[in-house]
Motif scaffolding. Structure first.
Motif, PDB file in Angstrom:
ATOM      1  N   HIS A 193       3.635 -35.795 -51.812  1.00 26.10           N
ATOM      2  CA  HIS A 193       3.660 -34.424 -51.267  1.00 26.10           C
ATOM      3  C   HIS A 193       4.918 -34.395 -50.424  1.00 26.10           C
ATOM      4  O   HIS A 193       5.762 -33.648 -50.179  1.00 26.10           O
ATOM      5  N   TYR A 194       4.838 -35.506 -49.738  1.00 20.17           N
ATOM      6  CA  TYR A 194       5.952 -35.499 -48.548  1.00 20.17           C
ATOM      7  C   TYR A 194       7.380 -35.904 -49.163  1.00 20.17           C
ATOM      8  O   TYR A 194       8.133 -35.152 -48.876  1.00 20.17           O
ATOM      9  N   ASN A 195       7.639 -36.492 -50.349  1.00 17.62           N
ATOM     10  CA  ASN A 195       8.957 -36.741 -50.729  1.00 17.62           C
ATOM     11  C   ASN A 195       9.487 -35.280 -51.320  1.00 17.62           C
ATOM     12  O   ASN A 195      10.389 -35.165 -51.648  1.00 17.62           O
ATOM     13  N   ARG A 205      15.088 -24.850 -49.985  1.00 11.35           N
ATOM     14  CA  ARG A 205      13.756 -24.235 -50.381  1.00 11.35           C
ATOM     15  C   ARG A 205      12.711 -24.497 -49.235  1.00 11.35           C
ATOM     16  O   ARG A 205      11.706 -25.112 -49.404  1.00 11.35           O
ATOM     17  N   PHE A 206      12.965 -24.009 -47.946  1.00  9.66           N
ATOM     18  CA  PHE A 206      12.382 -24.242 -46.781  1.00  9.66           C
ATOM     19  C   PHE A 206      10.717 -24.047 -46.733  1.00  9.66           C
ATOM     20  O   PHE A 206      10.006 -24.785 -46.477  1.00  9.66           O
ATOM     21  N   GLU A 207      10.548 -22.853 -47.378  1.00  8.51           N
ATOM     22  CA  GLU A 207       9.148 -22.434 -47.272  1.00  8.51           C
ATOM     23  C   GLU A 207       8.206 -23.154 -48.230  1.00  8.51           C
ATOM     24  O   GLU A 207       6.772 -23.600 -47.880  1.00  8.51           O
ATOM     25  N   GLU A 208       8.790 -23.474 -49.268  1.00 14.44           N
ATOM     26  CA  GLU A 208       8.147 -24.569 -50.219  1.00 14.44           C
ATOM     27  C   GLU A 208       8.122 -26.005 -49.442  1.00 14.44           C
ATOM     28  O   GLU A 208       6.991 -26.397 -49.722  1.00 14.44           O
ATOM     29  N   ALA A 209       9.056 -26.310 -49.064  1.00  9.61           N
ATOM     30  CA  ALA A 209       9.043 -27.530 -48.252  1.00  9.61           C
ATOM     31  C   ALA A 209       7.954 -27.745 -46.947  1.00  9.61           C
ATOM     32  O   ALA A 209       7.027 -28.509 -46.851  1.00  9.61           O
ATOM     33  N   GLU A 210       7.841 -26.362 -46.352  1.00 10.36           N
ATOM     34  CA  GLU A 210       6.723 -26.322 -45.292  1.00 10.36           C
ATOM     35  C   GLU A 210       5.471 -26.534 -45.968  1.00 10.36           C
ATOM     36  O   GLU A 210       4.502 -27.214 -45.716  1.00 10.36           O
ATOM     37  N   GLY A 211       4.986 -25.890 -47.154  1.00 11.81           N
ATOM     38  CA  GLY A 211       3.831 -26.332 -47.767  1.00 11.81           C
ATOM     39  C   GLY A 211       3.602 -27.609 -48.341  1.00 11.81           C
ATOM     40  O   GLY A 211       2.648 -28.285 -48.054  1.00 11.81           O
ATOM     41  N   SER A 212       4.689 -28.273 -48.668  1.00  2.65           N
ATOM     42  CA  SER A 212       4.447 -29.748 -49.069  1.00  2.65           C
ATOM     43  C   SER A 212       4.091 -30.504 -47.653  1.00  2.65           C
ATOM     44  O   SER A 212       3.054 -31.428 -47.956  1.00  2.65           O
ATOM     45  N   TYR A 213       4.681 -30.515 -46.629  1.00  3.98           N
ATOM     46  CA  TYR A 213       4.440 -31.228 -45.716  1.00  3.98           C
ATOM     47  C   TYR A 213       2.974 -30.824 -45.106  1.00  3.98           C
ATOM     48  O   TYR A 213       2.330 -31.644 -44.611  1.00  3.98           O
ATOM     49  N   LEU A 214       2.786 -29.359 -45.115  1.00  2.00           N
ATOM     50  CA  LEU A 214       1.402 -29.096 -44.694  1.00  2.00           C
ATOM     51  C   LEU A 214       0.297 -29.808 -45.493  1.00  2.00           C
ATOM     52  O   LEU A 214      -0.767 -30.352 -45.125  1.00  2.00           O
ATOM     53  N   GLN A 215       0.496 -30.150 -46.975  1.00  2.00           N
ATOM     54  CA  GLN A 215      -0.364 -30.636 -47.656  1.00  2.00           C
ATOM     55  C   GLN A 215      -0.207 -32.130 -47.552  1.00  2.00           C
ATOM     56  O   GLN A 215      -1.441 -32.722 -47.560  1.00  2.00           O
ATOM     57  N   LEU A 219      -3.622 -34.391 -46.149  1.00  2.00           N
ATOM     58  CA  LEU A 219      -4.271 -35.626 -46.915  1.00  2.00           C
ATOM     59  C   LEU A 219      -3.861 -36.936 -45.828  1.00  2.00           C
ATOM     60  O   LEU A 219      -5.010 -37.701 -46.055  1.00  2.00           O
ATOM     61  N   LYS A 220      -3.086 -36.997 -44.881  1.00  2.00           N
ATOM     62  CA  LYS A 220      -3.027 -38.164 -44.300  1.00  2.00           C
ATOM     63  C   LYS A 220      -2.637 -37.657 -42.931  1.00  2.00           C
ATOM     64  O   LYS A 220      -1.107 -37.544 -42.425  1.00  2.00           O
ATOM     65  N   PRO A 221      -3.460 -37.137 -42.009  1.00  2.00           N
ATOM     66  CA  PRO A 221      -3.297 -36.799 -40.711  1.00  2.00           C
ATOM     67  C   PRO A 221      -2.468 -37.667 -39.881  1.00  2.00           C
ATOM     68  O   PRO A 221      -2.096 -37.263 -38.876  1.00  2.00           O
ATOM     69  N   ASP A 222      -2.373 -38.958 -40.171  1.00  2.00           N
ATOM     70  CA  ASP A 222      -1.801 -39.906 -39.232  1.00  2.00           C
ATOM     71  C   ASP A 222      -0.207 -40.135 -39.644  1.00  2.00           C
ATOM     72  O   ASP A 222       0.512 -41.209 -39.504  1.00  2.00           O
ATOM     73  N   PHE A 223       0.333 -39.189 -40.510  1.00  2.00           N
ATOM     74  CA  PHE A 223       1.832 -39.549 -41.157  1.00  2.00           C
ATOM     75  C   PHE A 223       2.779 -39.161 -40.213  1.00  2.00           C
ATOM     76  O   PHE A 223       3.087 -37.779 -40.337  1.00  2.00           O
ATOM     77  N   ALA A 224       3.130 -39.706 -39.244  1.00  2.00           N
ATOM     78  CA  ALA A 224       4.135 -39.239 -38.253  1.00  2.00           C
ATOM     79  C   ALA A 224       5.570 -38.676 -38.742  1.00  2.00           C
ATOM     80  O   ALA A 224       5.935 -37.759 -38.190  1.00  2.00           O
ATOM     81  N   GLU A 225       5.714 -39.378 -39.860  1.00  2.00           N
ATOM     82  CA  GLU A 225       7.191 -38.789 -40.417  1.00  2.00           C
ATOM     83  C   GLU A 225       7.117 -37.426 -41.078  1.00  2.00           C
ATOM     84  O   GLU A 225       8.066 -36.869 -40.912  1.00  2.00           O
ATOM     85  N   ALA A 226       5.628 -37.091 -41.619  1.00  2.00           N
ATOM     86  CA  ALA A 226       5.460 -35.764 -42.187  1.00  2.00           C
ATOM     87  C   ALA A 226       5.691 -34.925 -40.997  1.00  2.00           C
ATOM     88  O   ALA A 226       6.215 -33.600 -41.030  1.00  2.00           O
ATOM     89  N   ILE A 232      11.367 -30.295 -38.367  1.00  2.00           N
ATOM     90  CA  ILE A 232      12.919 -30.086 -38.648  1.00  2.00           C
ATOM     91  C   ILE A 232      12.930 -28.702 -39.352  1.00  2.00           C
ATOM     92  O   ILE A 232      13.887 -28.002 -39.411  1.00  2.00           O
ATOM     93  N   ILE A 233      12.062 -28.684 -40.474  1.00  2.00           N
ATOM     94  CA  ILE A 233      11.963 -27.339 -41.578  1.00  2.00           C
ATOM     95  C   ILE A 233      11.873 -26.086 -40.648  1.00  2.00           C
ATOM     96  O   ILE A 233      12.481 -25.264 -40.553  1.00  2.00           O
ATOM     97  N   LEU A 234      10.820 -26.286 -39.645  1.00  2.00           N
ATOM     98  CA  LEU A 234      10.535 -25.176 -38.615  1.00  2.00           C
ATOM     99  C   LEU A 234      11.949 -24.724 -37.928  1.00  2.00           C
ATOM    100  O   LEU A 234      12.100 -23.552 -37.419  1.00  2.00           O
ATOM    101  N   HIS A 235      12.290 -25.850 -37.210  1.00  2.00           N
ATOM    102  CA  HIS A 235      13.548 -25.590 -36.439  1.00  2.00           C
ATOM    103  C   HIS A 235      14.570 -24.826 -37.348  1.00  2.00           C
ATOM    104  O   HIS A 235      14.906 -23.971 -36.862  1.00  2.00           O
TER     105      HIS A 235
END
Length: 358
Positions: A193-195, A205-215, A219-226, A232-235
């Protein structure tokens, strides 16, 4: 005269005698149950008494590798191959140990030998792909992962790793498809999902990327890179306050996350919070003193505050670290114009185009 000791093995080669089924079953039971210390002791005992027993050597090698005694595992792996040179699994196991010992070229050769002996050995194709990525031979790695998938279409990790290779070669549309296949096979695959988010980001495709990062963070709440990439996407979508929150979450999870501090500085500056932005950039430099991007961004903030002389020092430091940093060079040009050094300033501005760097 000494008396001879009686032996039922008289006249036989003891190395050819096999361990009993009971011994082998007990060894397998310990190994499969994860009782590695018991398995190691029993395997060592059997291989000492029956030095030609291939299975016992295989298990001994596996146990030694899993207990971080890799050099000893290497000896056991090589013994298996000496006893059974056409055993594809033995060459594969040797490759795994060699890879963990960072003996890269020999590991590659071992995986290749396993494949030569057993062309449909999906795991060997997969591990060869991993090895080739580490060697930065991406086109060959792509071939290995494609072969893995052909042999084992439900291998989610192979689809994901193929996506990583395609991402690295900037073939983002193809990478997106690979990640989507990985996720279809394994919906809780956080890294896929992250990649996928990265590929979608690169495709704009920023809105779709946002969905991927949310997912991903679900799944992995300690994933700092996500969290950082989400910021970055929100910015980029102009949602600065939300981006700031995500960067802070990344930093909370990973306090030495230098890129997240730098990115938070950029979004604070975008909100007009110049002093807070400077604080974030300076914090990045306490973690990574040679971080040219942070010096460049400090220069941009100081220049925006009407402090060109101070900004010049920051730009000079950025260029000292990275002489080819065009944004810092252009920023320096702007500052030179402001302090009356017109010829030098115009020359740098014509050569470069500077701005705050993400």
């Amino acid at each position: 005269m000494k008396a001879n000791i009686a032996s039922t093995n008289e006249g036989k080669n003891i190395s050819n005698i096999k361990p009993s089924d009971q011994q082998i079953n007990k060894l397998l039971m310990h190994f499969q149950a994860g009782h590695l210390d018991k398995a190691k002791k029993l395997a060592a005992s059997i291989t000492h008494k029956y030095p030609n027993d291939v299975l016992s050597w295989k298990i001994l090698g596996a146990v030694l590798r899993q207990t971080d005694r890799k050099s000893e595992a290497l000896v056991a792996n090589k013994k298996v191959i000496a006893l059974s040179p056409k055993d594809a699994a033995a060459h594969y196991n040797l490759g795994v140990t060699l890879k963990e010992l960072r003996i890269v070229e020999e590991a590659e050769a071992s995986y290749a030998k396993a494949i030569a002996l057993k062309p449909d050995f999906a795991e060997a194709h997969y591990n060869l792909g991993v090895m080739l990525v580490e060697l930065e031979r991406y086109e060959e790695a792509e071939t290995s992962y494609a072969q893995t998938i052909q042999l084992k279409p439900d291998f989610a990790e192979a689809h994901s790793n193929l996506g990583d290779v395609l991402n690295g070669m900037r073939r983002f549309k193809e990478a997106k498809v690979s990640y989507q296949k990985a996720i279809a096979l394994k919906p809780d695959f956080a890294e896929a999902h992250y990649n996928l988010g990265i590929a979608l980001h690169e495709l704009g495709r920023f809105e779709e990327a946002e969905g991927s990062y949310l997912q991903t963070i679900k799944l992995k709440p300690d994933f700092a890179e996500a969290f950082n990439n989400f910021g970055i996407i929100l910015h980029k979508m102009g949602r600065h306050e939300e981006a700031e929150v995500r960067y802070k979450q990344a930093i909370k999870l990973k306090p030495d996350f230098v890129k997240a501090y730098n990115n938070m500085g950029t979004v604070l500056q975008a909100q007009g919070k110049s002093e807070e932005a400077l604080g974030a950039f300076k914090q990045a430099l306490t973690i990574k003193a040679d971080y040219s991007e942070a010096y460049n961004n400090i220069g941009a903030v100081l220049n925006g505050q009407g402090k060109p002389e101070e900004a010049l020092k920051a730009y000079e430091k950025a260029l000292e670290i990275n002489p080819d940093f065009s944004k810092a060079s252009a920023g320096m040009g702007e500052c030179l114009l402001k302090i009356g050094k017109f010829e030098e300033g115009r020359s740098l501005i014509q050569k470069n185009d500077g701005s705050i760097s993400l």
